[in-house]
Write a protein that holds these residues in place. Structure first.
Motif, PDB file in Angstrom:
ATOM      1  N   TYR A  57     -25.109  11.433 -22.145  1.00  0.00           N
ATOM      2  CA  TYR A  57     -25.742  11.628 -20.856  1.00  0.00           C
ATOM      3  C   TYR A  57     -25.593  10.364 -20.019  1.00  0.00           C
ATOM      4  O   TYR A  57     -25.801   9.262 -20.529  1.00  0.00           O
ATOM      5  CB  TYR A  57     -27.228  11.957 -21.044  1.00  0.00           C
ATOM      6  N   CYS A  58     -25.217  10.538 -18.756  1.00  0.00           N
ATOM      7  CA  CYS A  58     -25.070   9.400 -17.852  1.00  0.00           C
ATOM      8  C   CYS A  58     -26.405   8.658 -17.792  1.00  0.00           C
ATOM      9  O   CYS A  58     -27.455   9.268 -17.639  1.00  0.00           O
ATOM     10  CB  CYS A  58     -24.667   9.891 -16.465  1.00  0.00           C
ATOM     11  N   LYS A  59     -26.342   7.331 -17.901  1.00  0.00           N
ATOM     12  CA  LYS A  59     -27.597   6.580 -17.961  1.00  0.00           C
ATOM     13  C   LYS A  59     -28.287   6.511 -16.591  1.00  0.00           C
ATOM     14  O   LYS A  59     -29.456   6.161 -16.498  1.00  0.00           O
ATOM     15  CB  LYS A  59     -27.360   5.174 -18.515  1.00  0.00           C
ATOM     16  N   VAL A  60     -27.540   6.877 -15.539  1.00  0.00           N
ATOM     17  CA  VAL A  60     -28.148   6.874 -14.207  1.00  0.00           C
ATOM     18  C   VAL A  60     -28.696   8.258 -13.851  1.00  0.00           C
ATOM     19  O   VAL A  60     -29.887   8.428 -13.629  1.00  0.00           O
ATOM     20  CB  VAL A  60     -27.136   6.414 -13.126  1.00  0.00           C
ATOM     21  N   CYS A  61     -27.802   9.261 -13.829  1.00  0.00           N
ATOM     22  CA  CYS A  61     -28.225  10.576 -13.325  1.00  0.00           C
ATOM     23  C   CYS A  61     -28.576  11.567 -14.429  1.00  0.00           C
ATOM     24  O   CYS A  61     -29.215  12.579 -14.164  1.00  0.00           O
ATOM     25  CB  CYS A  61     -27.158  11.166 -12.414  1.00  0.00           C
ATOM     26  N   GLY A  62     -28.135  11.315 -15.654  1.00  0.00           N
ATOM     27  CA  GLY A  62     -28.492  12.212 -16.749  1.00  0.00           C
ATOM     28  C   GLY A  62     -27.566  13.388 -16.952  1.00  0.00           C
ATOM     29  O   GLY A  62     -27.848  14.275 -17.754  1.00  0.00           O
ATOM     30  N   THR A  63     -26.430  13.409 -16.238  1.00  0.00           N
ATOM     31  CA  THR A  63     -25.516  14.530 -16.456  1.00  0.00           C
ATOM     32  C   THR A  63     -24.687  14.306 -17.715  1.00  0.00           C
ATOM     33  O   THR A  63     -24.600  13.193 -18.220  1.00  0.00           O
ATOM     34  CB  THR A  63     -24.588  14.743 -15.230  1.00  0.00           C
ATOM     35  N   LEU A  64     -24.102  15.373 -18.230  1.00  0.00           N
ATOM     36  CA  LEU A  64     -23.234  15.268 -19.403  1.00  0.00           C
ATOM     37  C   LEU A  64     -21.944  14.579 -18.993  1.00  0.00           C
ATOM     38  O   LEU A  64     -21.340  14.948 -17.994  1.00  0.00           O
ATOM     39  CB  LEU A  64     -22.903  16.663 -19.938  1.00  0.00           C
ATOM     40  N   THR A  69     -21.717   5.619 -17.760  1.00  0.00           N
ATOM     41  CA  THR A  69     -22.048   6.027 -16.403  1.00  0.00           C
ATOM     42  C   THR A  69     -21.027   7.071 -15.970  1.00  0.00           C
ATOM     43  O   THR A  69     -19.833   6.868 -16.147  1.00  0.00           O
ATOM     44  CB  THR A  69     -21.986   4.815 -15.440  1.00  0.00           C
ATOM     45  N   CYS A  70     -21.484   8.182 -15.406  1.00  0.00           N
ATOM     46  CA  CYS A  70     -20.560   9.256 -15.047  1.00  0.00           C
ATOM     47  C   CYS A  70     -19.698   8.849 -13.849  1.00  0.00           C
ATOM     48  O   CYS A  70     -20.045   7.924 -13.113  1.00  0.00           O
ATOM     49  CB  CYS A  70     -21.326  10.535 -14.757  1.00  0.00           C
ATOM     50  N   PRO A  71     -18.564   9.534 -13.632  1.00  0.00           N
ATOM     51  CA  PRO A  71     -17.653   9.161 -12.536  1.00  0.00           C
ATOM     52  C   PRO A  71     -18.334   9.215 -11.162  1.00  0.00           C
ATOM     53  O   PRO A  71     -17.975   8.449 -10.276  1.00  0.00           O
ATOM     54  CB  PRO A  71     -16.542  10.212 -12.621  1.00  0.00           C
ATOM     55  N   ILE A  72     -19.293  10.104 -10.984  1.00  0.00           N
ATOM     56  CA  ILE A  72     -19.958  10.218  -9.677  1.00  0.00           C
ATOM     57  C   ILE A  72     -20.836   8.994  -9.424  1.00  0.00           C
ATOM     58  O   ILE A  72     -20.762   8.364  -8.372  1.00  0.00           O
ATOM     59  CB  ILE A  72     -20.794  11.517  -9.595  1.00  0.00           C
ATOM     60  N   CYS A  73     -21.656   8.630 -10.419  1.00  0.00           N
ATOM     61  CA  CYS A  73     -22.539   7.466 -10.258  1.00  0.00           C
ATOM     62  C   CYS A  73     -21.734   6.169 -10.150  1.00  0.00           C
ATOM     63  O   CYS A  73     -22.179   5.202  -9.546  1.00  0.00           O
ATOM     64  CB  CYS A  73     -23.510   7.370 -11.420  1.00  0.00           C
ATOM     65  N   ALA A  74     -20.537   6.169 -10.758  1.00  0.00           N
ATOM     66  CA  ALA A  74     -19.723   4.952 -10.758  1.00  0.00           C
ATOM     67  C   ALA A  74     -18.877   4.836  -9.486  1.00  0.00           C
ATOM     68  O   ALA A  74     -18.237   3.812  -9.261  1.00  0.00           O
ATOM     69  CB  ALA A  74     -18.811   4.952 -11.982  1.00  0.00           C
TER      70      ALA A  74
HETATM   71 ZN    ZN Z   1     -24.323   9.864 -13.329  1.00  0.00          ZN
END
Ligand code: ZN
Length: 198
Positions: A57-64, A69-74
């Motif tokens: 899970y992304c440590k920022v938004c919680g998505t799989l 960190t997911c590509p969107i948050c990054a």
């Molecule tokens: Zn994220």
């Protein structure tokens, strides 16, 4: 009396546990699988295990996602001051498919449901409030229009209101009880554009 081999019965039973798979579909899938070449079944089994073991899970938004960190948050090109709150990663994917939303997300991983005994502490609300300590202009609540989704939206808006951050709710052009992931992109965009202040 056992109609099939116990191996097939077990497979049918396991497949039947999956969401949206009734007994007939489970049976059809099981027979399909046992008739596939062995290598193909191996690949399928490995892919399932691999997905389960490597997902995080992304440590920022919680998505799989695959990374911390997911590509969107990054992505520095996204507007990190606009946060859309969704129930799960499938809803996030639905909005991403429209390619029109430039903000970031917060995935609750559920919705408040008194009936199922799911309370505010059981979804990622604490994490959302922590994110709001940073620079945030708007929180767009895009939970489903089901009873649970509406309850969650109301709860979140009451929680955020005192912070002075703008809270909006996507328009209810989305059919009641409809899962966001099944709604076409045009309707999703209309719901986003027609969002109202809470
Ligand atoms: Zn994220």
């Amino acid at each position: 009396m056992e109609y099939y081999s116990s191996h097939i019965s077990n497979l049918i039973e396991e497949l039947g546990r999956l969401p949206g798979i009734g007994p007939k579909t489970a049976q059809r899938l099981a027979f399909h699988i046992v008739n596939l070449p062995k290598e193909q079944v191996g690949t399928l089994a490995d892919t399932i295990r691999d997905a389960r073991e490597n997902i995080r899970y992304c440590k920022v938004c919680g998505t799989l996602t695959d990374a911390e960190t997911c590509p969107i948050c990054a992505d520095p090109a996204r507007d990190h001051r606009q946060i859309m709150v969704v129930e799960n990663s499938r809803d996030l994917a639905a909005y991403e498919k429209t390619q029109k939303y430039e903000g970031v997300y917060h995935v609750l991983q559920g919705a408040i449901s008194p009936m199922l005994g799911i309370g505010p502490d059981d979804i990622r609300l604490k994490e959302l409030m922590q994110r709001l300590q940073g620079d945030v202009d708007e929180v767009i609540i895009a939970t489903n229009s089901s009873l649970e989704g509406e309850t969650t939206a109301m709860y979140i808006s009451r929680l955020i209101k005192p912070t002075g951050i703008r809270v909006t709710r996507i328009a209810s052009g989305v059919p009641v009880g409809g899962d966001l992931e099944y709604i076409d992109e045009v309707t999703l965009l209309r719901a986003l554009e027609g969002r109202t202040e809470l």
